[in-house]
Design a protein around this motif. Sequence first.
Motif, PDB file in Angstrom:
ATOM      1  N   SER A   9       0.841  -1.191   0.000  1.00 18.40           N
ATOM      2  CA  SER A   9       0.000   0.000   0.000  1.00 18.40           C
ATOM      3  C   SER A   9       0.878   1.243   0.000  1.00 18.40           C
ATOM      4  O   SER A   9       1.817   1.334   0.791  1.00 18.40           O
ATOM      5  CB  SER A   9      -0.897   0.034   1.240  1.00 18.40           C
ATOM      6  N   PRO A  10       0.558   2.218  -0.844  1.00 18.00           N
ATOM      7  CA  PRO A  10       1.327   3.461  -0.804  1.00 18.00           C
ATOM      8  C   PRO A  10       1.010   4.306   0.428  1.00 18.00           C
ATOM      9  O   PRO A  10       1.708   5.258   0.722  1.00 18.00           O
ATOM     10  CB  PRO A  10       0.903   4.181  -2.085  1.00 18.00           C
ATOM     11  N   ARG A  11      -0.020   3.921   1.172  1.00 20.23           N
ATOM     12  CA  ARG A  11      -0.423   4.671   2.364  1.00 20.23           C
ATOM     13  C   ARG A  11       0.297   4.112   3.587  1.00 20.23           C
ATOM     14  O   ARG A  11      -0.168   3.176   4.239  1.00 20.23           O
ATOM     15  CB  ARG A  11      -1.930   4.563   2.550  1.00 20.23           C
ATOM     16  N   LYS A  12       1.444   4.689   3.925  1.00 21.84           N
ATOM     17  CA  LYS A  12       2.185   4.245   5.112  1.00 21.84           C
ATOM     18  C   LYS A  12       1.328   4.458   6.351  1.00 21.84           C
ATOM     19  O   LYS A  12       0.675   5.483   6.496  1.00 21.84           O
ATOM     20  CB  LYS A  12       3.491   5.027   5.239  1.00 21.84           C
ATOM     21  N   GLY A  13       1.326   3.461   7.226  1.00 26.13           N
ATOM     22  CA  GLY A  13       0.551   3.547   8.448  1.00 26.13           C
ATOM     23  C   GLY A  13      -0.940   3.327   8.244  1.00 26.13           C
ATOM     24  O   GLY A  13      -1.724   3.503   9.163  1.00 26.13           O
ATOM     25  N   GLY A  14      -1.325   2.924   7.043  1.00 27.70           N
ATOM     26  CA  GLY A  14      -2.733   2.729   6.718  1.00 27.70           C
ATOM     27  C   GLY A  14      -3.238   1.351   7.101  1.00 27.70           C
ATOM     28  O   GLY A  14      -2.603   0.602   7.855  1.00 27.70           O
ATOM     29  N   ASN A  15      -4.387   1.011   6.565  1.00 27.08           N
ATOM     30  CA  ASN A  15      -5.071  -0.227   6.944  1.00 27.08           C
ATOM     31  C   ASN A  15      -4.263  -1.480   6.644  1.00 27.08           C
ATOM     32  O   ASN A  15      -4.248  -2.415   7.450  1.00 27.08           O
ATOM     33  CB  ASN A  15      -6.450  -0.284   6.273  1.00 27.08           C
ATOM     34  N   GLY A  31       8.226 -15.045  19.912  1.00 28.07           N
ATOM     35  CA  GLY A  31       9.677 -14.952  19.783  1.00 28.07           C
ATOM     36  C   GLY A  31      10.185 -14.934  18.356  1.00 28.07           C
ATOM     37  O   GLY A  31      11.378 -15.122  18.123  1.00 28.07           O
ATOM     38  N   ILE A  32       9.307 -14.696  17.411  1.00 30.57           N
ATOM     39  CA  ILE A  32       9.690 -14.658  16.001  1.00 30.57           C
ATOM     40  C   ILE A  32       9.972 -13.211  15.609  1.00 30.57           C
ATOM     41  O   ILE A  32       9.155 -12.320  15.866  1.00 30.57           O
ATOM     42  CB  ILE A  32       8.585 -15.269  15.121  1.00 30.57           C
ATOM     43  N   LYS A  33      11.105 -12.982  14.985  1.00 33.49           N
ATOM     44  CA  LYS A  33      11.473 -11.637  14.536  1.00 33.49           C
ATOM     45  C   LYS A  33      10.633 -11.255  13.316  1.00 33.49           C
ATOM     46  O   LYS A  33      10.256 -12.123  12.511  1.00 33.49           O
ATOM     47  CB  LYS A  33      12.955 -11.570  14.186  1.00 33.49           C
ATOM     48  N   THR A  34      10.385  -9.966  13.182  1.00 32.79           N
ATOM     49  CA  THR A  34       9.615  -9.473  12.046  1.00 32.79           C
ATOM     50  C   THR A  34      10.306  -8.270  11.428  1.00 32.79           C
ATOM     51  O   THR A  34      11.050  -7.547  12.108  1.00 32.79           O
ATOM     52  CB  THR A  34       8.190  -9.067  12.461  1.00 32.79           C
ATOM     53  N   GLU A  35      10.060  -8.080  10.144  1.00 34.32           N
ATOM     54  CA  GLU A  35      10.574  -6.907   9.437  1.00 34.32           C
ATOM     55  C   GLU A  35       9.516  -6.453   8.445  1.00 34.32           C
ATOM     56  O   GLU A  35       8.984  -7.257   7.684  1.00 34.32           O
ATOM     57  CB  GLU A  35      11.868  -7.233   8.687  1.00 34.32           C
ATOM     58  N   LEU A  36       9.218  -5.157   8.445  1.00 38.26           N
ATOM     59  CA  LEU A  36       8.272  -4.590   7.503  1.00 38.26           C
ATOM     60  C   LEU A  36       9.034  -3.910   6.374  1.00 38.26           C
ATOM     61  O   LEU A  36       9.914  -3.080   6.627  1.00 38.26           O
ATOM     62  CB  LEU A  36       7.350  -3.578   8.199  1.00 38.26           C
ATOM     63  N   PHE A  37       8.720  -4.280   5.148  1.00 33.61           N
ATOM     64  CA  PHE A  37       9.322  -3.648   3.972  1.00 33.61           C
ATOM     65  C   PHE A  37       8.239  -2.834   3.272  1.00 33.61           C
ATOM     66  O   PHE A  37       7.205  -3.380   2.891  1.00 33.61           O
ATOM     67  CB  PHE A  37       9.880  -4.718   3.014  1.00 33.61           C
ATOM     68  N   GLN A  38       8.481  -1.544   3.122  1.00 30.22           N
ATOM     69  CA  GLN A  38       7.519  -0.649   2.478  1.00 30.22           C
ATOM     70  C   GLN A  38       7.766  -0.636   0.974  1.00 30.22           C
ATOM     71  O   GLN A  38       8.701  -0.021   0.495  1.00 30.22           O
ATOM     72  CB  GLN A  38       7.639   0.766   3.058  1.00 30.22           C
ATOM     73  N   LEU A  39       6.929  -1.341   0.220  1.00 27.73           N
ATOM     74  CA  LEU A  39       7.033  -1.375  -1.238  1.00 27.73           C
ATOM     75  C   LEU A  39       6.072  -0.373  -1.883  1.00 27.73           C
ATOM     76  O   LEU A  39       6.417   0.277  -2.862  1.00 27.73           O
ATOM     77  CB  LEU A  39       6.734  -2.783  -1.760  1.00 27.73           C
ATOM     78  N   GLY A  40       4.874  -0.254  -1.323  1.00 29.12           N
ATOM     79  CA  GLY A  40       3.885   0.655  -1.885  1.00 29.12           C
ATOM     80  C   GLY A  40       4.387   2.087  -1.904  1.00 29.12           C
ATOM     81  O   GLY A  40       5.006   2.555  -0.958  1.00 29.12           O
ATOM     82  N   GLY A  41       4.138   2.761  -3.021  1.00 39.14           N
ATOM     83  CA  GLY A  41       4.557   4.142  -3.171  1.00 39.14           C
ATOM     84  C   GLY A  41       5.967   4.312  -3.699  1.00 39.14           C
ATOM     85  O   GLY A  41       6.400   5.430  -3.986  1.00 39.14           O
ATOM     86  N   LYS A  42       6.693   3.216  -3.833  1.00 37.69           N
ATOM     87  CA  LYS A  42       8.068   3.274  -4.358  1.00 37.69           C
ATOM     88  C   LYS A  42       8.035   3.105  -5.876  1.00 37.69           C
ATOM     89  O   LYS A  42       7.099   2.550  -6.447  1.00 37.69           O
ATOM     90  CB  LYS A  42       8.926   2.170  -3.744  1.00 37.69           C
ATOM     91  N   THR A  43       9.097   3.548  -6.536  1.00 38.70           N
ATOM     92  CA  THR A  43       9.200   3.407  -7.982  1.00 38.70           C
ATOM     93  C   THR A  43       9.654   1.992  -8.320  1.00 38.70           C
ATOM     94  O   THR A  43      10.764   1.580  -7.943  1.00 38.70           O
ATOM     95  CB  THR A  43      10.198   4.437  -8.559  1.00 38.70           C
ATOM     96  N   LYS A 162      -7.953   5.591   7.090  1.00 37.84           N
ATOM     97  CA  LYS A 162      -6.850   5.065   7.887  1.00 37.84           C
ATOM     98  C   LYS A 162      -7.352   4.672   9.276  1.00 37.84           C
ATOM     99  O   LYS A 162      -7.957   5.471   9.973  1.00 37.84           O
ATOM    100  CB  LYS A 162      -5.777   6.145   8.012  1.00 37.84           C
ATOM    101  N   GLY A 163      -7.129   3.417   9.636  1.00 39.98           N
ATOM    102  CA  GLY A 163      -7.527   2.927  10.953  1.00 39.98           C
ATOM    103  C   GLY A 163      -8.891   2.270  11.004  1.00 39.98           C
ATOM    104  O   GLY A 163      -9.247   1.663  12.016  1.00 39.98           O
ATOM    105  N   ASP A 164      -9.670   2.364   9.935  1.00 42.81           N
ATOM    106  CA  ASP A 164     -11.011   1.777   9.931  1.00 42.81           C
ATOM    107  C   ASP A 164     -11.010   0.270  10.159  1.00 42.81           C
ATOM    108  O   ASP A 164     -11.956  -0.276  10.717  1.00 42.81           O
ATOM    109  CB  ASP A 164     -11.748   2.074   8.615  1.00 42.81           C
ATOM    110  N   VAL A 165      -9.946  -0.423   9.730  1.00 41.80           N
ATOM    111  CA  VAL A 165      -9.917  -1.881   9.898  1.00 41.80           C
ATOM    112  C   VAL A 165      -9.934  -2.280  11.373  1.00 41.80           C
ATOM    113  O   VAL A 165     -10.362  -3.377  11.715  1.00 41.80           O
ATOM    114  CB  VAL A 165      -8.712  -2.546   9.181  1.00 41.80           C
ATOM    115  N   LEU A 166      -9.509  -1.385  12.234  1.00 38.94           N
ATOM    116  CA  LEU A 166      -9.523  -1.684  13.668  1.00 38.94           C
ATOM    117  C   LEU A 166     -10.946  -1.872  14.189  1.00 38.94           C
ATOM    118  O   LEU A 166     -11.146  -2.526  15.211  1.00 38.94           O
ATOM    119  CB  LEU A 166      -8.822  -0.561  14.446  1.00 38.94           C
ATOM    120  N   LYS A 167     -11.925  -1.336  13.483  1.00 37.30           N
ATOM    121  CA  LYS A 167     -13.330  -1.484  13.860  1.00 37.30           C
ATOM    122  C   LYS A 167     -13.918  -2.810  13.373  1.00 37.30           C
ATOM    123  O   LYS A 167     -15.003  -3.191  13.791  1.00 37.30           O
ATOM    124  CB  LYS A 167     -14.153  -0.326  13.291  1.00 37.30           C
ATOM    125  N   ASP A 168     -13.223  -3.484  12.473  1.00 42.61           N
ATOM    126  CA  ASP A 168     -13.684  -4.771  11.941  1.00 42.61           C
ATOM    127  C   ASP A 168     -13.196  -5.876  12.883  1.00 42.61           C
ATOM    128  O   ASP A 168     -12.096  -6.414  12.721  1.00 42.61           O
ATOM    129  CB  ASP A 168     -13.166  -4.969  10.518  1.00 42.61           C
TER     130      ASP A 168
END
Length: 193
Positions: A9-15, A31-43, A162-168
């Motif tokens: 998603s190009p909307r960082k911090g979005g749903n 105990g599992i490590k996680t990493e977020l890669f922001q692809l949306g919005g990139k060229t 933004k944040g509406d999914v929290l209501k679902d």
Amino acid sequence: MKVLGINCSPRKGGNTEILINEVFRVLEKEGIKTELFQLGGKTVSGCIACMKCIKKEDGKCHQKNDVINECIEKMVKADAIVIGSPVYFADLTAEAKALIDVAGYALRAAGNPLRRKPGAAVIAVRRAGAIHAFDSINHFFLINEMIVPGSSYWNLAIGRAKGDVLKDEEGMKTMKVLGENLAWLMGKIKDKR
């Protein structure tokens, strides 16, 4: 063990990011490590079937596709992958489609290093098209011989702003159960290696 989450998603911090982070919350408790890669919005560029990745067998795109190549490298190193996308006109974002096409070609030519890794799709949707987008990502996982864990419902949540999914509530519960199932599956795979 480490899970790579790819936010298409190009909307960082979005749903979409909220949903990925809900899966991550459960994984991190285990105990599992996680990493977020922001692809949306990139060229990024989609596949043009130049066949250079097939000839070189190096798992890289040979266009000017640095962001996708960085993502591919992280996918190969990860133990599991979560790809998240919002729904655009009943399907994935352009960035998600470019990743699927480019990584699919390049990695299959490089010996299919995603084989037997778990992969989970996460979809944020306003109204319609969620299952089509969900299927598109799962097709990528399946053609790469990955293992797709299920959840208590399809891995989607409904929201527009933004944040509406929290209501679902059901959607958020689905992400929690997905995280639990993904952690369990990763543990079983680790025990067998």
